[in-house]
Design a protein around this motif. Structure first.
Motif, PDB file in Angstrom:
ATOM      1  N   VAL A   1       0.844  -1.197   0.000  1.00  0.00           N
ATOM      2  CA  VAL A   1       0.000   0.000   0.000  1.00  0.00           C
ATOM      3  C   VAL A   1       0.879   1.247   0.000  1.00  0.00           C
ATOM      4  O   VAL A   1       2.047   1.200   0.381  1.00  0.00           O
ATOM      5  CB  VAL A   1      -0.941   0.060   1.231  1.00  0.00           C
ATOM      6  N   GLN A   2       0.288   2.360  -0.436  1.00  0.00           N
ATOM      7  CA  GLN A   2       0.878   3.676  -0.274  1.00  0.00           C
ATOM      8  C   GLN A   2       0.061   4.403   0.781  1.00  0.00           C
ATOM      9  O   GLN A   2      -1.164   4.513   0.659  1.00  0.00           O
ATOM     10  CB  GLN A   2       0.841   4.461  -1.591  1.00  0.00           C
ATOM     11  N   ALA A   3       0.739   4.873   1.825  1.00  0.00           N
ATOM     12  CA  ALA A   3       0.022   5.547   2.908  1.00  0.00           C
ATOM     13  C   ALA A   3       0.933   6.563   3.568  1.00  0.00           C
ATOM     14  O   ALA A   3       2.082   6.266   3.892  1.00  0.00           O
ATOM     15  CB  ALA A   3      -0.460   4.523   3.949  1.00  0.00           C
TER      16      ALA A   3
ATOM     17  N   ALA B   1       4.026 -15.717  -4.225  1.00  0.00           N
ATOM     18  CA  ALA B   1       3.161 -16.473  -5.121  1.00  0.00           C
ATOM     19  C   ALA B   1       2.020 -15.596  -5.615  1.00  0.00           C
ATOM     20  O   ALA B   1       1.390 -15.906  -6.627  1.00  0.00           O
ATOM     21  CB  ALA B   1       2.602 -17.696  -4.401  1.00  0.00           C
ATOM     22  N   GLU B   2       1.774 -14.492  -4.891  1.00  0.00           N
ATOM     23  CA  GLU B   2       0.669 -13.598  -5.241  1.00  0.00           C
ATOM     24  C   GLU B   2       0.932 -12.241  -4.603  1.00  0.00           C
ATOM     25  O   GLU B   2       1.497 -12.167  -3.509  1.00  0.00           O
ATOM     26  CB  GLU B   2      -0.653 -14.186  -4.735  1.00  0.00           C
ATOM     27  N   ILE B   3       0.529 -11.179  -5.286  1.00  0.00           N
ATOM     28  CA  ILE B   3       0.646  -9.825  -4.751  1.00  0.00           C
ATOM     29  C   ILE B   3      -0.725  -9.179  -4.796  1.00  0.00           C
ATOM     30  O   ILE B   3      -1.444  -9.282  -5.795  1.00  0.00           O
ATOM     31  CB  ILE B   3       1.643  -8.967  -5.560  1.00  0.00           C
ATOM     32  N   ILE B   4      -1.105  -8.508  -3.704  1.00  0.00           N
ATOM     33  CA  ILE B   4      -2.375  -7.786  -3.674  1.00  0.00           C
ATOM     34  C   ILE B   4      -2.121  -6.308  -3.371  1.00  0.00           C
ATOM     35  O   ILE B   4      -1.134  -5.954  -2.723  1.00  0.00           O
ATOM     36  CB  ILE B   4      -3.358  -8.378  -2.637  1.00  0.00           C
ATOM     37  N   GLY B   5      -3.009  -5.458  -3.847  1.00  0.00           N
ATOM     38  CA  GLY B   5      -2.897  -4.013  -3.645  1.00  0.00           C
ATOM     39  C   GLY B   5      -3.859  -3.323  -4.593  1.00  0.00           C
ATOM     40  O   GLY B   5      -4.518  -3.968  -5.411  1.00  0.00           O
ATOM     41  N   ASP B   6      -3.937  -2.001  -4.496  1.00  0.00           N
ATOM     42  CA  ASP B   6      -4.834  -1.309  -5.409  1.00  0.00           C
ATOM     43  C   ASP B   6      -4.261  -1.343  -6.822  1.00  0.00           C
ATOM     44  O   ASP B   6      -3.067  -1.579  -7.029  1.00  0.00           O
ATOM     45  CB  ASP B   6      -5.121   0.119  -4.944  1.00  0.00           C
ATOM     46  N   ALA B   7      -5.125  -1.126  -7.801  1.00  0.00           N
ATOM     47  CA  ALA B   7      -4.750  -1.281  -9.204  1.00  0.00           C
ATOM     48  C   ALA B   7      -3.567  -0.401  -9.583  1.00  0.00           C
ATOM     49  O   ALA B   7      -2.685  -0.814 -10.345  1.00  0.00           O
ATOM     50  CB  ALA B   7      -5.948  -0.984 -10.097  1.00  0.00           C
ATOM     51  N   GLY B   8      -3.522   0.820  -9.056  1.00  0.00           N
ATOM     52  CA  GLY B   8      -2.446   1.743  -9.397  1.00  0.00           C
ATOM     53  C   GLY B   8      -1.088   1.241  -8.970  1.00  0.00           C
ATOM     54  O   GLY B   8      -0.121   1.265  -9.740  1.00  0.00           O
TER      55      GLY B   8
END
Length: 875
Positions: A131-133, A171-178
């Motif tokens: 995330v960016q925060a 194996a997988e990365i999650i986050g917002d589309a940007g």
């Protein structure tokens, strides 16, 4: 929708919840897939595509897999990067009114695999959230199978984030589309990415509070809390069950460890080889003498993140030294560690609710080894080792409980009985007695009826549809007394019968067996839930066992390979006596490895400029220095006679000539980006390794860039550096850079034969032996012969021109405009030209000056400038 059957309508409603996944829709004993899912799955799984009516105008594409073997099919899809949503019947079909209620009970994604068979035992399976925060980038990495959860954050430094992401090999990365789009542009690995955002902060916070302790949450910075919320929410949403084993956050700062970017880890072959990406031939392969899966995974984390804290490094070295010197203790530890199962993943399955009877018995057997390991360490007289197990929870009460409840050879299935020990549950024992007595009665009935009817082949059988029955072959029906039995079923060669007495007994037996299965299942679940209440204790024990395994592994390899304990220093100088490349040495079977010293000292030799031919050992030597530093800082002994290793904060490597084909970047551009990162991030505590700097462009520009980079390292960074080059002219830098030292790989020429001695000696090389290397590589003799002919022509061309007096003074400008001298030999020809055309007193004076200059220590640019000045004087 209205045109479809109620079941297909239900399918559409549930499929809306899992648009990006295959929907495994449970129908009886099969998981079925429909429409586009079926078409794609039939291709990916190589199973038959069929069709069925569903109320529409055309047949619906359909394929399916048996539920009892579905795990294999699910794993195959997940390995290909797909997600699988598992939809189960959540009510009894017998009591359902209308369509049986169904729900998605779990979504399996590449980063949330729990099945042990689908996971490499010696590797983690991380899912990474980013995330960016608050002007920061935050990262969380979780291995759901072991419960590990790591979190960190950094300022808006994308290169640091990229290094961390690639370190986990997710194996997988999650986050917002940007943020995922940015990662796709910069990552050097291909990995499934799932766009995901936390929409309801209040809900996410509730989930985090349920998962973690309040004091842990309050200590988290805002960026770290944000990424933890993202991770926990995603796991809760996809797994839909307890994640109690994911409760221990391991916070860290990226500067707590030596920084090894993706290219450095690849170039040094820390985890896998460059050529075929295999473990064999890597540093991990060499050091891995672990006995447990937990230890193997921890060893890999050691290598991925070497320490930069001297006290912690020394503590590790103290343990390794103690074991190094005690062969008997080392072998005893290995013997007791070997039977231990993967406690971390067993605990994960317990928390997850998927552990079976064999899993719990594996847990019990593993826990029984803890007191033995603890006793071995406590009696070792090694203070650092004793400290590890001091106060260790042996978890024997948990092992005792499993032993009391569970049979020793428990079956895999937990829904078919045969799990619980006799004497544990009184009612269960009574039902078992009733079942045993009932079956004894059946045997007695069979004997009585054979005697009464005279039919010796009469037998009592059972199936799930008709229950118990008496079976008589058709050839014996004629002797059966009329009306003795009630006909139940007719077969081709026999008839089956029942009696009122048999029906009554059947009811008692089957009720007892059904109740027994239900009670055993309940007792097993209760046992599993009870163990789940002790997850933290079990995880702590697993961590200590893994740590012991890593230390014995490092000690075992160090002793077998005759490594020595490095002296860890907080000063600048790096000193290695008779150093060896650990992996190359291990791969050599018949030949002994040729050792080399290293002295990188702040006052006199911070940069080694290494010249010499290809295949002479330059790259091996430079890698060996880096690997020795890494080994020292993970707490391992090193391949040398002695070594003093300062704390290295980062290793930069520019080795190899692989174009970035995916990114569309040339070798030279990749090299320049690596150099740019080095100039930006290197500190005085860094180690820089550059192999053949500037080779990706023209000779003159490459040499100019190489010199500029070396001067920048010397003047502005001040770090330790090893630089190899074929630009022999750069050796003049030894005269102008006080802490640069020329070194070369020694070559012996005798009777026309060339031998590479693999020994680093002082001074600069005078040839690259390129044609000889080509010959060693097996090029055809015709090519080699022609190359030598051309080389002879080039070497003789200018001297012949001088002898023929074809060189005129005014041609010198043109000569130097078109050709930049590449070697010291070519520069030497210039005074010969000038001498040949000098025919007056002024020119004779210039010739006298020319004889005095030190050509070997002039750069081509300096030579050009001197000629230019001399020409002006002549005019």
């Amino acid at each position: 929708m209205s045109g479809y059957t109620p079941m297909i309508q239900q399918y559409f409603e549930i499929k809306e919840e899992a648009k990006d996944a295959f929907l495994f829709f449970r129908l009886g004993d099969f998981y079925e897939m429909f429409f586009d899912d079926a078409i794609l799955a039939s291709r990916e799984l190589e199973i038959t595509l069929t069709g069925r009516g569903g109320g529409g105008t055309e047949k619906i594409p359909m394929c399916g897999v048996p539920y009892h073997s579905a795990e294999n099919y699910i794993n195959r899809l997940v390995e290909k990067g797909y997600k699988v949503a598992i939809c189960e019947q959540v009510e009894d079909p017998a009591s359902a009114k209308g369509i049986v209620k169904r729900e998605i009970v779990r979504v399996v994604t590449p980063g949330t695999v729990m099945e042990t068979k689908a996971l490499p035992s010696n590797e983690n399976n991380f899912i990474v959230a980013v995330v960016q925060a608050e002007e920061s980038l935050a990262l969380a990495a979780c291995d759901l199978s072991t419960g590990e959860l790591y979190v960190t954050h950094m300022s808006q430094q994308w290169n640091v984030l990229i290094d961390e992401v690639q370190l986990y090999e997710p194996a997988e990365i999650i986050g917002d589309a940007g943020i995922l789009d940015t990662l796709k542009e910069r990552l050097n690995i291909t990995v499934p990415m799932t766009p995901y955002e936390v929409l309801e902060q209040s809900v996410a916070m509730q989930l985090v509070q349920k998962q973690l302790k309040e004091d842990e949450i309050t200590l988290l910075s805002a960026p770290r809390l944000s990424v933890i919320q993202l991770m926990i929410t995603y796991l809760e949403e996809t797994q839909k069950r307890s994640l109690a084993h994911v409760q221990n956050i391991r916070e860290y700062e990226t500067d707590q460890y030596m920084v090894l970017d993706h290219y450095t880890r690849r170039n040094l072959e820390l985890i896998e080889t460059v050529r075929d990406r295999s473990k064999k031939g890597s540093l991990l392969w060499l050091l891995d003498a672990t006995q447990t899966a937990m230890g193997a995974r921890m060893l890999r984390r050691f290598i991925d993140k070497p320490l930069i804290d001297q006290a912690n490094i020394e503590t590790r070295l103290d343990v390794v030294e103690g074991l190094y010197k005690n062969l008997i203790l080392r072998e005893d530890l290995r013997s007791e560690l070997a039977p231990i199962y993967d406690l971390e993943r067993l605990v994960g399955r317990v928390a997850y609710g998927s552990a079976n009877g064999r899993d719990l018995n594996a847990l019990r057997l593993s826990l029984r080894k803890i007191p033995i390991l603890q006793q071995l360490c406590q009696s070792s007289q090694i203070p650092a080792l004793i400290k590890i197990v001091d106060g260790m929870d042996t978890c024997q009460d948990i092992a005792d409980h499993i032993e009391q409840v569970l049979v020793e050879d428990a079956p895999i299935s937990i829904r078919e009985g045969g799990l619980i020990n006799a004497g544990w549950d009184d009612y269960l024992d009574q039902l078992r007695e009733a079942s045993v007595n009932g079956k004894k009665w059946l045997a007695e009935l069979e004997a009585r009826e054979r005697e009464a009817t005279g039919i010796k082949s009469l037998k009592i059988g059972f199936n799930r549809i008709f229950g118990y029955y008496l079976e008589i072959s058709k050839s014996n029906l004629a002797v059966l007394p009329e009306g003795r039995y009630e006909r139940k079923q007719t077969l081709a060669n026999a008839e089956r019968f029942v009696t009122p007495e048999l029906k009554e007994k059947e009811k008692l037996i089957l009720e007892a067996e059904d109740k027994m299965v239900d009670i055993e299942y309940e007792q097993f679940v209760q046992l599993r839930n009870n163990i789940a209440g002790h997850l933290k204790r079990l995880q702590q024990a697993a961590t200590i066992i893994a740590e012991l395994d890593v230390y014995q592994s490092l000690a075992t390899v160090s002793a077998a390979r005759r490594y020595v304990r490095p002296q860890i220093s907080d000063h600048y100088d790096l000193t290695i006596g008779d150093g060896r490349h650990p992996v190359v040495e291990a791969m050599l079977e018949q030949t002994s490895f040729i050792t080399n010293d290293t002295n990188l000292e702040e006052a006199s030799s911070s940069i080694l400029l290494i010249t010499g031919p290809n295949m002479a050992g330059k790259s091996t030597y430079m890698r060996q220095v880096a690997l020795i530093c890494i080994m020292a800082q993970i707490g391992c002994f090193v391949p040398a006679q002695h070594a003093t290793v300062p704390l290295i904060d980062r290793i930069f490597t520019r080795i190899g000539a692989a174009d970035d084909l995916i990114g569309g970047q040339s070798t030279f551009m990749v090299e320049m980006k690596d150099i740019q990162l080095m100039t930006e991030k290197a500190t005085k505590k860094s180690l820089v390794i550059i192999d053949e700097l500037g080779r990706g462009t023209s000779t003159d520009e490459g040499m100019a860039i190489a010199q500029a980079v070396i001067e920048y390292i010397h003047h502005h960074v001040g770090c330790k550096a090893l630089v190899s080059t074929h630009f022999h002219e750069l050796s003049h830098l030894e005269q102008t850079l006080p802490t640069l030292v020329n070194s070369r790989m020694a070559v012996e020429e005798r009777d026309g034969q060339i031998t590479f001695l693999r020994k680093l000696v002082e001074g600069a090389a005078d040839s690259s032996y390129g044609i000889y290397c080509a010959e060693l590589a097996g090029l055809p003799r015709s090519i080699i012969g022609r190359a030598y002919e051309l080389l002879t022509v080039v070497e003789q061309e200018l001297p012949r021109a001088v002898q023929a007096k074809q060189v005129k003074l005014e041609q010198l400008d043109l000569f130097f405009d078109e050709q930049v001298a590449v070697t010291a030999e070519r520069v030497e020809i210039i005074p010969s030209k000038v001498a040949a055309i000098a025919d007056n007193k002024t020119e004779q004076k210039l010739v006298t000056e020319l004889k005095k200059i030190d050509l070997m220590n002039m750069t081509p640019m300096q030579a050009m400038q001197w000629i230019h000045d001399m020409k002006n004087k002549l005019k």
